[in-house]
Motif scaffolding. Structure first.
Motif, short mmCIF file in Angstrom:
data_model
loop_
_atom_site.label_atom_id
_atom_site.label_comp_id
_atom_site.label_asym_id
_atom_site.label_seq_id
_atom_site.Cartn_x
_atom_site.Cartn_y
_atom_site.Cartn_z
N ASN A 1 0.84 -1.19 0.00
CA ASN A 1 0.00 0.00 0.00
C ASN A 1 0.88 1.25 0.00
N PRO A 2 0.62 2.18 -0.91
CA PRO A 2 1.47 3.38 -0.96
C PRO A 2 1.37 4.19 0.32
N LYS A 3 2.49 4.79 0.68
CA LYS A 3 2.53 5.64 1.87
C LYS A 3 1.73 6.90 1.60
N PRO A 4 0.81 7.28 2.50
CA PRO A 4 0.03 8.50 2.28
C PRO A 4 0.93 9.73 2.25
N LEU A 5 0.61 10.66 1.36
CA LEU A 5 1.40 11.88 1.23
C LEU A 5 0.70 12.99 2.03
N VAL A 6 1.37 13.50 3.03
CA VAL A 6 0.80 14.55 3.86
C VAL A 6 1.70 15.78 3.81
N ASN A 7 1.08 16.94 3.69
CA ASN A 7 1.84 18.20 3.66
C ASN A 7 1.05 19.23 4.46
N ILE A 8 1.57 19.60 5.61
CA ILE A 8 0.87 20.57 6.45
C ILE A 8 1.41 21.98 6.26
N GLY A 9 2.27 22.16 5.26
CA GLY A 9 2.73 23.50 4.94
C GLY A 9 4.19 23.72 5.25
N SER A 10 4.64 24.92 4.93
CA SER A 10 6.03 25.31 5.14
C SER A 10 6.19 25.98 6.50
N ASP A 11 7.44 26.07 6.96
CA ASP A 11 7.72 26.81 8.18
C ASP A 11 7.18 28.23 8.03
N THR A 12 6.61 28.75 9.11
CA THR A 12 5.85 30.00 9.03
C THR A 12 6.21 30.93 10.18
N THR A 13 6.13 32.23 9.88
CA THR A 13 6.31 33.27 10.90
C THR A 13 5.03 34.10 10.97
N ILE A 14 4.53 34.32 12.17
CA ILE A 14 3.35 35.16 12.37
C ILE A 14 3.65 36.17 13.46
N CYS A 15 2.78 37.16 13.57
CA CYS A 15 2.94 38.18 14.60
C CYS A 15 2.19 37.77 15.87
N GLN A 16 2.68 38.22 16.99
CA GLN A 16 2.01 37.96 18.25
C GLN A 16 0.56 38.44 18.18
N GLY A 17 -0.35 37.59 18.65
CA GLY A 17 -1.78 37.92 18.58
C GLY A 17 -2.48 37.28 17.40
N GLU A 18 -1.72 36.81 16.42
CA GLU A 18 -2.31 36.11 15.28
C GLU A 18 -2.36 34.61 15.56
N LEU B 1 5.24 41.77 19.27
CA LEU B 1 4.89 43.07 18.72
C LEU B 1 5.78 44.15 19.33
N PRO B 2 6.03 45.22 18.59
CA PRO B 2 6.77 46.34 19.19
C PRO B 2 6.03 46.86 20.43
N SER B 3 6.78 47.30 21.43
CA SER B 3 6.19 47.84 22.65
C SER B 3 6.17 49.36 22.56
N ILE B 4 4.97 49.95 22.59
CA ILE B 4 4.82 51.39 22.42
C ILE B 4 4.04 51.98 23.60
N CYS C 1 4.95 43.03 11.53
CA CYS C 1 4.22 43.05 12.80
C CYS C 1 4.18 44.50 13.29
N SER C 2 3.01 44.94 13.72
CA SER C 2 2.86 46.34 14.10
C SER C 2 2.04 46.48 15.37
N GLU C 3 2.28 47.59 16.03
CA GLU C 3 1.52 47.95 17.22
C GLU C 3 1.29 49.46 17.17
N SER C 4 0.26 49.92 17.84
CA SER C 4 -0.08 51.34 17.77
C SER C 4 -0.40 51.88 19.16
N ASP C 5 -0.33 53.19 19.27
CA ASP C 5 -0.73 53.87 20.50
C ASP C 5 -1.11 55.30 20.12
#
Length: 227
Positions: A82-99, A153-156, A210-214
């Protein structure tokens, strides 16, 4: 006139050969076939002559077992890969804090995520390596992993709302040297000087987006009129 004679006929038991039922295994796995009957002579259709052989390819496998008296027995079995199932959960990723990041795989089977979840899709928001092991309908296992990096996130802090005397100036500092600044007034420097009343806000962004506001409200009081 008569004469007589006799002969004794004996039957030897045939070797007992059983290499198993037809079987399916997963790709990259292998199984051993054992013709039993140690010490006898073996002839596999793979041209091997040992009692035990290791197989890992789809096909019909058979063996003949011969004893020292020429008695022979055989057996066969069909192996399916039986062929081995092919699984791909995506590439390494960077996100911003809060996402949050949704990770999923579109294969039917039993899901086992490294964080203990068993659903098709997980939602993550912490730095780390997330891996998935899937057992498909043929009981074959496959894995994939992704590294998630969460950027703080930047601290403001522009300070509290402030009231000044007419004629005074106030410098607002968005801190975070070297980042990207976008003031509501259109300025793009780290600091700005304030001499008029109003609400002043800034968005500070880093190189990852990544952004922060004040914002702060600045008021001015009129000076006493002295004559």
């Amino acid at each position: 006139c008569s004469e007589s004679d006799s002969v004794l006929i004996s039957f030897r038991s045939l070797p007992i050969v059983d290499i198993g039922n037809d079987t399916s295994i997963c790709e990259v796995d292998e199984i051993n076939l054992n013709a039993l009957n140690p010490g006898l002579n073996f002839k596999w259709n793979t041209n091997e002559i040992s009692q035990i052989i290791t197989i890992n390819k789809t096909g019909l496998y058979s063996v003949e077992v011969h004893d020292n008296f020429g008695c022979t027995e055989s057996d066969s079995m069909l192996l399916t890969i039986n062929p081995k199932p092919l699984v791909n959960i995506g590439s390494d990723t960077t996100i911003c804090q809060g996402e949050n990041l949704l990770i999923s795989a579109n294969i039917t089977g039993i899901y086992n995520w490294s964080n203990g979840e068993n659903s098709k899709t997980i939602e993550v928001n912490k730095t780390g390596i997330y891996s998935l092991e899937i057992q498909d309908l043929n009981n074959c296992l496959t894995t994939d992993s992704i590294e998630l990096i969460v950027i703080p996130l930047p601290s403001i802090n522009l300070g509290n709302d402030t009231t000044l005397c007419a004629g005074e100036n106030l410098k607002l500092n968005a801190q975070n040297p070297g980042l990207i600044y976008s003031w509501g007034s259109g300025e793009t420097s780290q600091t700005i000087n304030i001499s008029n009343k109003g609400e002043y806000g800034v968005i500070v962004s880093d190189n990852f987006g990544c952004s922060e506001s004040d914002s702060v409200l600045i008021s001015f009081r009129s000076l006493p009129i002295v004559d």
